[in-house]
Design a protein around this motif. Structure first.
Motif, PDB file in Angstrom:
ATOM      1  N   LYS A 207      41.642  42.205  88.226  1.00 20.68           N
ATOM      2  CA  LYS A 207      41.621  42.577  86.987  1.00 20.68           C
ATOM      3  C   LYS A 207      42.785  43.490  86.737  1.00 20.68           C
ATOM      4  CE  LYS A 207      38.038  44.218  83.937  1.00 20.68           C
ATOM      5  NZ  LYS A 207      36.720  45.122  83.717  1.00 20.68           N
ATOM      6  N   GLN A 208      42.987  44.597  87.751  1.00 23.02           N
ATOM      7  CA  GLN A 208      44.211  45.489  87.482  1.00 23.02           C
ATOM      8  C   GLN A 208      45.605  44.437  87.355  1.00 23.02           C
ATOM      9  OE1 GLN A 208      44.145  47.884  90.868  1.00 23.02           O
ATOM     10  NE2 GLN A 208      42.307  49.088  90.099  1.00 23.02           N
ATOM     11  N   CYS A 209      45.727  43.642  88.223  1.00 19.02           N
ATOM     12  CA  CYS A 209      46.907  42.732  88.317  1.00 19.02           C
ATOM     13  C   CYS A 209      47.326  41.999  86.761  1.00 19.02           C
ATOM     14  CB  CYS A 209      46.822  41.697  89.299  1.00 19.02           C
ATOM     15  SG  CYS A 209      48.186  40.414  89.311  1.00 19.02           S
ATOM     16  N   VAL A 210      45.937  41.324  86.467  1.00 21.07           N
ATOM     17  CA  VAL A 210      46.048  40.721  85.041  1.00 21.07           C
ATOM     18  C   VAL A 210      46.507  41.540  83.919  1.00 21.07           C
ATOM     19  CG1 VAL A 210      44.646  39.562  83.217  1.00 21.07           C
ATOM     20  CG2 VAL A 210      44.250  38.911  85.749  1.00 21.07           C
ATOM     21  N   ALA A 211      46.015  42.725  83.927  1.00 24.98           N
ATOM     22  CA  ALA A 211      46.286  43.930  82.809  1.00 24.98           C
ATOM     23  C   ALA A 211      47.759  44.143  83.155  1.00 24.98           C
ATOM     24  CB  ALA A 211      45.420  45.020  83.005  1.00 24.98           C
ATOM     25  N   LEU A 212      48.138  44.677  84.189  1.00 25.45           N
ATOM     26  CA  LEU A 212      49.570  45.097  84.578  1.00 25.45           C
ATOM     27  C   LEU A 212      50.563  43.849  84.200  1.00 25.45           C
ATOM     28  CD1 LEU A 212      51.437  46.994  85.883  1.00 25.45           C
ATOM     29  CD2 LEU A 212      51.093  46.241  88.191  1.00 25.45           C
ATOM     30  N   MET A 213      50.515  42.888  84.665  1.00 28.56           N
ATOM     31  CA  MET A 213      51.370  41.720  84.352  1.00 28.56           C
ATOM     32  C   MET A 213      51.683  41.350  82.908  1.00 28.56           C
ATOM     33  SD  MET A 213      52.340  41.060  87.295  1.00 28.56           S
ATOM     34  CE  MET A 213      51.618  42.112  88.387  1.00 28.56           C
TER      35      MET A 213
ATOM     36  N   GLY B  44      42.549  51.041  97.211  1.00 26.19           N
ATOM     37  CA  GLY B  44      42.437  49.726  96.833  1.00 26.19           C
ATOM     38  C   GLY B  44      42.918  49.326  95.308  1.00 26.19           C
ATOM     39  N   ASP B  45      43.704  50.447  94.851  1.00 28.18           N
ATOM     40  CA  ASP B  45      44.263  50.213  93.610  1.00 28.18           C
ATOM     41  C   ASP B  45      45.663  49.548  93.632  1.00 28.18           C
ATOM     42  OD1 ASP B  45      41.898  51.088  92.188  1.00 28.18           O
ATOM     43  OD2 ASP B  45      42.239  52.826  93.082  1.00 28.18           O
ATOM     44  N   LEU B  46      46.006  48.846  92.652  1.00 28.14           N
ATOM     45  CA  LEU B  46      47.640  48.436  92.426  1.00 28.14           C
ATOM     46  C   LEU B  46      48.220  49.776  91.724  1.00 28.14           C
ATOM     47  CD1 LEU B  46      47.567  44.790  90.967  1.00 28.14           C
ATOM     48  CD2 LEU B  46      47.859  45.730  93.232  1.00 28.14           C
ATOM     49  N   LYS B  47      49.351  49.884  92.345  1.00 30.88           N
ATOM     50  CA  LYS B  47      50.618  50.837  91.881  1.00 30.88           C
ATOM     51  C   LYS B  47      51.961  50.534  91.973  1.00 30.88           C
ATOM     52  CE  LYS B  47      49.797  55.636  92.364  1.00 30.88           C
ATOM     53  NZ  LYS B  47      49.604  57.020  93.093  1.00 30.88           N
ATOM     54  N   CYS B  48      52.621  50.945  90.940  1.00 29.92           N
ATOM     55  CA  CYS B  48      54.071  50.542  91.051  1.00 29.92           C
ATOM     56  C   CYS B  48      54.868  51.532  91.712  1.00 29.92           C
ATOM     57  CB  CYS B  48      54.757  50.429  89.545  1.00 29.92           C
ATOM     58  SG  CYS B  48      53.763  49.336  88.626  1.00 29.92           S
ATOM     59  N   LEU B  49      55.213  51.538  93.284  1.00 36.81           N
ATOM     60  CA  LEU B  49      55.984  52.717  93.846  1.00 36.81           C
ATOM     61  C   LEU B  49      57.247  52.655  93.517  1.00 36.81           C
ATOM     62  CD1 LEU B  49      54.124  54.376  95.521  1.00 36.81           C
ATOM     63  CD2 LEU B  49      55.063  53.453  97.385  1.00 36.81           C
ATOM     64  N   ASP B  50      58.124  51.510  93.274  1.00 39.90           N
ATOM     65  CA  ASP B  50      59.668  51.814  92.843  1.00 39.90           C
ATOM     66  C   ASP B  50      59.740  50.826  91.651  1.00 39.90           C
ATOM     67  OD1 ASP B  50      62.163  52.008  93.024  1.00 39.90           O
ATOM     68  OD2 ASP B  50      62.475  50.657  94.725  1.00 39.90           O
ATOM     69  N   ALA B  51      60.526  51.110  90.769  1.00 41.88           N
ATOM     70  CA  ALA B  51      60.951  50.147  89.749  1.00 41.88           C
ATOM     71  C   ALA B  51      62.578  50.275  89.236  1.00 41.88           C
ATOM     72  CB  ALA B  51      60.234  50.889  88.361  1.00 41.88           C
ATOM     73  N   LYS B  52      62.855  49.058  89.346  1.00 40.35           N
ATOM     74  CA  LYS B  52      64.169  48.790  88.732  1.00 40.35           C
ATOM     75  C   LYS B  52      64.485  48.147  87.259  1.00 40.35           C
ATOM     76  CE  LYS B  52      67.924  47.697  91.374  1.00 40.35           C
ATOM     77  NZ  LYS B  52      68.696  46.697  92.669  1.00 40.35           N
TER      78      LYS B  52
END
Ligand code: ADP
Ligand code: MG
Length: 397
Positions: A185-191, A217-225
């Protein structure tokens, strides 16, 4: 145009994407207060440069070879010491080239417990003229390396612009990444957020490497370019304001102020050409004759004498340039304007390397006359092959 990680994370945050809390620091004195505002117990100190591979990068003098533009620290004091240590120094990574990049800003953020590191990117697929998602279970490392050795671990697909992003796209990524339970669910929202950001901000590339699954167990953006379409900046004032001119090639920056299409390269023959196609052909033929172009430059059809003068100055400011080739096929551009610009520029900045000029087309006789009567030491060429041959020979003595 590229932006820094901390700026990209701020954009992500504004779209609701999960990122760590962090503070940007430009002066060592600010580091302690900044770190003190974060929770800990781990503070990650990250050099902000427009290049990846910082974690595995190394600093130049003093302590040359010392590793790490990304450091995990265990206290506010340690974090501020690391920030002080990084600021002002030059960091070399596999993406900066050997000259490295100077660290003018350091980002201090909360450390995350990492259970998995994944790879995710959105980019413009020029073949399908669509936005593509690229993802892999092999996060944290170079995607080029993954693509070369284990291409089966990369999933990529494009999104039909008519329907736009749909939840099934996100589920497809979630399953490819082996996500489970709430992560899907987190992935669907994040994308969905990333796709919206990409379209609304005229992005060219968004890369999250690593996208992590935290210990909880949660998704997180640790780096971003992120990179954005330079031609869209006129309608993206928020993005344009994030520009860091110190990150850009000084010659390219100067050229952009004069609206010149200039790209710095690492060869020895400076090129001044009109028309992008002719400029490409000129670079090719220089290679064919055994040398390499120092730049791409299309002065365009509407160049004035001032613009040509500026272009010539930019070319001669490149220390690697050992010879210059002016190749003009005057259609809309007039040969006499080019000739006047070249003569004016040489009078202003001098000429220390051989200059080969090939002029053809509108007002060619007038252009040749201007150069001939200028008293400049110019080698005249008849056609493209002759010009390339002459400039390469002149450079090689
Ligand atoms: P780069 O890609 O330039 O090397 P990253 O931001 O990807 O920089 O950091 C490199 C590695 O450092 C990551 O793969 C991750 O393992 C670790 N790291 C980065 N930020 C954090 C953080 N906030 N908490 C814990 N580890 C981190
Ligand atoms: Mg990274």
């Amino acid at each position: 145009m590229n932006i820094h990680e901390y700026q990209a994370k701020s954009l992500l945050r504004s779209y609701g994407a999960p990122v760590s809390d962090g503070r940007i620091v430009t002066r060592a004195e600010e580091a302690k207060t900044a770190a003190g505002e974060l929770d800990g117990p781990v503070w990650v100190v990250k050099a902000q440069i427009h290049a990846g591979g910082r974690g595995k990068g190394s600093f130049k003098e003093p302590d040359a070879g010392e590793k790490g533009g990304v450091r995990l620290t265990k206290s506010v004091e340690e974090a501020s010491d690391e920030a002080r240590r990084m600021l002002g120094r030059t960091l070399v990574t596999h993406q900066t080239g050997p000259e490295g990049k100077q660290v003018g800003r350091v980002y201090i953020e909360d450390g995350s417990g990492i259970s998995r590191e994944l790879y995710l990117a959105l980019l413009v697929d020029r073949q399908t003229s669509r936005i593509s998602f690229v993802c892999s279970t092999e996060g944290g490392m170079d995607i080029e390396e993954v693509a070369a050795s284990t291409p089966d671990r990369i999933l990529s697909f494009s999104v039909d612009p008519v329907t736009g992003y749909q939840p099934f796209h996100g589920r497809r990524i979630a399953y490819a990444l082996g996500l489970e339970g709430k992560q899907v669910k987190q992935c669907v929202a994040l994308m969905g957020m990333l796709y919206r950001l990409f379209v609304e901000k005229d992005a060219e590339m968004v890369e999250i490497n690593p996208l992590i699954v935290t210990d909880e167990g949660d998704l997180k953006c640790l780096d971003a370019k992120m990179g954005f379409d330079g031609n869209a900046l006129y309608r993206q004032q928020e993005i344009a304001s994030l520009r860091d001119e110190s990150e850009e090639d000084a010659k390219e920056l100067q050229a952009s102020k004069y609206d010149l299409n200039y790209i710095a390269l690492d060869g020895e023959i400076g090129c001044m050409v009109n028309g992008a196609g002719l400029a490409m052909a000129t670079m090719d033929i220089i290679k064919l004759y055994g040398s390499a172009p120092a730049n791409f430059l299309d002065v365009g059809g509407s160049a004035t004498k001032e613009k040509v003068t500026e272009a010539f100055k930019i070319i001669t400011s490149d220390k690697n340039v050992k010879g210059i080739l002016v190749n003009i096929f005057g259609g809309i551009m007039r040969c006499d304007v080019i000739a006047e610009g070249v003569v004016a520029a040489v009078k202003e900045v001098g000429l220390e390397v051989p200059l080969v000029v090939r002029l053809e087309g509108t007002n060619v006789e007038k252009g040749k006359e201007i150069i001939k009567t200028s008293g400049l030491n110019v080698i005249a060429a008849d056609d493209l092959a002759d010009a390339a041959d002459k400039v390469v020979k002149a450079v090689n003595g």
